[in-house]
Motif scaffolding. Structure first.
Motif, PDB file in Angstrom:
ATOM      1  N   SER A 273       0.844  -1.194   0.000  1.00 47.62           N
ATOM      2  CA  SER A 273       0.000   0.000   0.000  1.00 47.62           C
ATOM      3  C   SER A 273       0.876   1.239   0.000  1.00 47.62           C
ATOM      4  O   SER A 273       1.937   1.266   0.636  1.00 47.62           O
TER       5      SER A 273
ATOM      6  N   VAL B 152      -3.273   3.231   0.688  1.00 49.89           N
ATOM      7  CA  VAL B 152      -4.138   2.702  -0.379  1.00 49.89           C
ATOM      8  C   VAL B 152      -3.520   1.431  -0.945  1.00 49.89           C
ATOM      9  O   VAL B 152      -2.395   1.457  -1.459  1.00 49.89           O
ATOM     10  N   PRO B 153      -4.217   0.273  -0.843  1.00 49.68           N
ATOM     11  CA  PRO B 153      -3.685  -0.965  -1.426  1.00 49.68           C
ATOM     12  C   PRO B 153      -3.472  -0.766  -2.929  1.00 49.68           C
ATOM     13  O   PRO B 153      -4.399  -0.410  -3.651  1.00 49.68           O
ATOM     14  N   THR B 154      -2.240  -0.990  -3.387  1.00 50.79           N
ATOM     15  CA  THR B 154      -1.895  -0.661  -4.763  1.00 50.79           C
ATOM     16  C   THR B 154      -1.362  -1.853  -5.538  1.00 50.79           C
ATOM     17  O   THR B 154      -1.581  -1.958  -6.745  1.00 50.79           O
TER      18      THR B 154
ATOM     19  N   ARG C 263     -15.120  -5.104  -8.797  1.00 48.97           N
ATOM     20  CA  ARG C 263     -14.854  -6.297  -9.589  1.00 48.97           C
ATOM     21  C   ARG C 263     -14.703  -5.926 -11.064  1.00 48.97           C
ATOM     22  O   ARG C 263     -15.366  -5.009 -11.557  1.00 48.97           O
TER      23      ARG C 263
ATOM     24  N   SER D 140     -12.323  -4.469 -12.420  1.00 48.65           N
ATOM     25  CA  SER D 140     -11.529  -3.263 -12.667  1.00 48.65           C
ATOM     26  C   SER D 140     -10.271  -3.638 -13.454  1.00 48.65           C
ATOM     27  O   SER D 140      -9.698  -4.720 -13.245  1.00 48.65           O
TER      28      SER D 140
ATOM     29  N   ARG E  65      -2.704  -1.614  -9.435  1.00 44.70           N
ATOM     30  CA  ARG E  65      -3.738  -0.620  -9.700  1.00 44.70           C
ATOM     31  C   ARG E  65      -3.123   0.515 -10.504  1.00 44.70           C
ATOM     32  O   ARG E  65      -2.006   0.955 -10.235  1.00 44.70           O
TER      33      ARG E  65
ATOM     34  N   GLU F 262     -11.288  -7.498  -3.882  1.00 46.92           N
ATOM     35  CA  GLU F 262     -11.461  -7.260  -2.444  1.00 46.92           C
ATOM     36  C   GLU F 262     -10.141  -6.846  -1.797  1.00 46.92           C
ATOM     37  O   GLU F 262     -10.092  -5.911  -0.988  1.00 46.92           O
ATOM     38  N   LEU F 263      -9.056  -7.523  -2.148  1.00 40.76           N
ATOM     39  CA  LEU F 263      -7.762  -7.220  -1.536  1.00 40.76           C
ATOM     40  C   LEU F 263      -7.234  -5.850  -1.960  1.00 40.76           C
ATOM     41  O   LEU F 263      -6.583  -5.157  -1.168  1.00 40.76           O
ATOM     42  N   LEU F 264      -7.515  -5.454  -3.198  1.00 40.95           N
ATOM     43  CA  LEU F 264      -7.040  -4.162  -3.685  1.00 40.95           C
ATOM     44  C   LEU F 264      -8.080  -3.058  -3.525  1.00 40.95           C
ATOM     45  O   LEU F 264      -7.827  -1.902  -3.895  1.00 40.95           O
ATOM     46  N   GLN F 265      -9.250  -3.402  -2.988  1.00 39.49           N
ATOM     47  CA  GLN F 265     -10.311  -2.429  -2.704  1.00 39.49           C
ATOM     48  C   GLN F 265     -10.729  -1.668  -3.966  1.00 39.49           C
ATOM     49  O   GLN F 265     -10.779  -0.433  -3.990  1.00 39.49           O
ATOM     50  N   VAL F 266     -10.977  -2.444  -5.012  1.00 38.79           N
ATOM     51  CA  VAL F 266     -11.479  -1.874  -6.275  1.00 38.79           C
ATOM     52  C   VAL F 266     -12.718  -2.660  -6.681  1.00 38.79           C
ATOM     53  O   VAL F 266     -12.940  -3.789  -6.213  1.00 38.79           O
TER      54      VAL F 266
END
Length: 263
Positions: A156, A160-162, A225, A227, A252, A219-223
């Motif tokens: 991150s 922000v998880p990247t 589905r 994306s 990301r 889910e892990l990257l918080q984007v």
């Protein structure tokens, strides 16, 4: 200590005449000296961050001219294997050095630069020892079923998880690697490999493609589905092109972009 070379041409000599079919090929003298220096680096005679002997001392050791040694060292410095410091000497390059610590990470923020973002926050989701999958074994030049260490983690930037990435490392050189080591080391992961395991990654090859995030990845990257993500598969090598890592990352690119310099 590297073995002394066989009798070599006199100082300043160039390569032999081009080989004709059925005759052996000879490399230039400085390339032979370069190979001997690489041999010492691979054997751990000089560790990352340590100074190597002066050009004069190496010339005496290998029984060649100082100019021949300088040309070999120049090539190794151009390949980021050695680092010249004005007035101090020549040192074994290390991933701890500020100017090379992100040499293999090409994901840049759209605003600012990578250094300004600071050290990424690492969340290690998994670190386990298992038998190498067939494709990983091929990439690492292992036999099918040999032991590897698999690490899955999220990097991150600014909270922000990247990057979601999976790493596979050969089991023998990285025996004892733990999730705590991966999480707790305050510096680049490749620098930790140098310090803790004596393995220096000197070059890498990458394959890049666009993919869509599956539900778990999203889910892990918080984007959302599906994306768009950048899939980067890297094989990293230590000295003499020995593969030491397979790394598959999902990046990301909504706030970052992949940047490379071509020359």
């Amino acid at each position: 200590m590297a073995h002394l070379p066989p009798p070599l041409p006199g100082p300043g000599s160039a390569a032999a005449e081009p080989a004709t079919p059925g005759t052996p090929a000879f490399s230039p003298l400085y390339q032979q000296i370069k190979a001997l220096i690489l041999e010492s680096l691979q054997a751990g005679e000089w560790k990352p961050g340590e100074a190597i002997p002066s050009e004069m001392d190496l010339a005496v050791r290998f029984r060649v001219s100082q100019g021949t040694v300088r040309k070999a060292v120049d090539e190794l410095a151009a390949e980021n294997l050695l680092l010249r410091r004005q007035g101090k000497g020549t040192f074994v390059a290390t991933h701890s050095e500020q100017q090379v610590r992100y040499r293999f990470l090409k994901l840049m923020p759209d605003a600012g630069d990578l250094a300004a973002e600071g050290q990424p926050q690492r969340e290690v989701l998994e670190c386990r020892r298992l038998r190498a999958p067939a494709d990983v074994a091929r990439s690492l030049a292992l036999r099918a079923g040999d032991a590897v260490i698999q690490v899955r983690r999220v990097l991150s930037f600014g909270g922000v998880p990247t990057i979601l990435e999976d790493l596979w490392l050969p089991g023998a050189p990285f025996k004892g690697l733990t999730a705590q080591q991966m999480t707790g080391y305050h510096g680049p992961t490749y620098a930790m490999f140098e310090v803790e395991f004596g393995v220096r990654m000197v070059r890498a090859e990458e394959k890049i493609r666009a993919v869509a995030a599956d539900p778990s990845q999203a889910e892990l990257l918080q984007v959302p589905r599906h994306s768009p993500l950048l899939s980067v598969e890297r094989v990293a090598y230590t000295y003499n092109d020995v593969p030491m890592e397979v790394r598959r990352g999902l990046y990301r690119t909504d706030t970052h972009h992949y940047r490379n310099e071509l020359s």
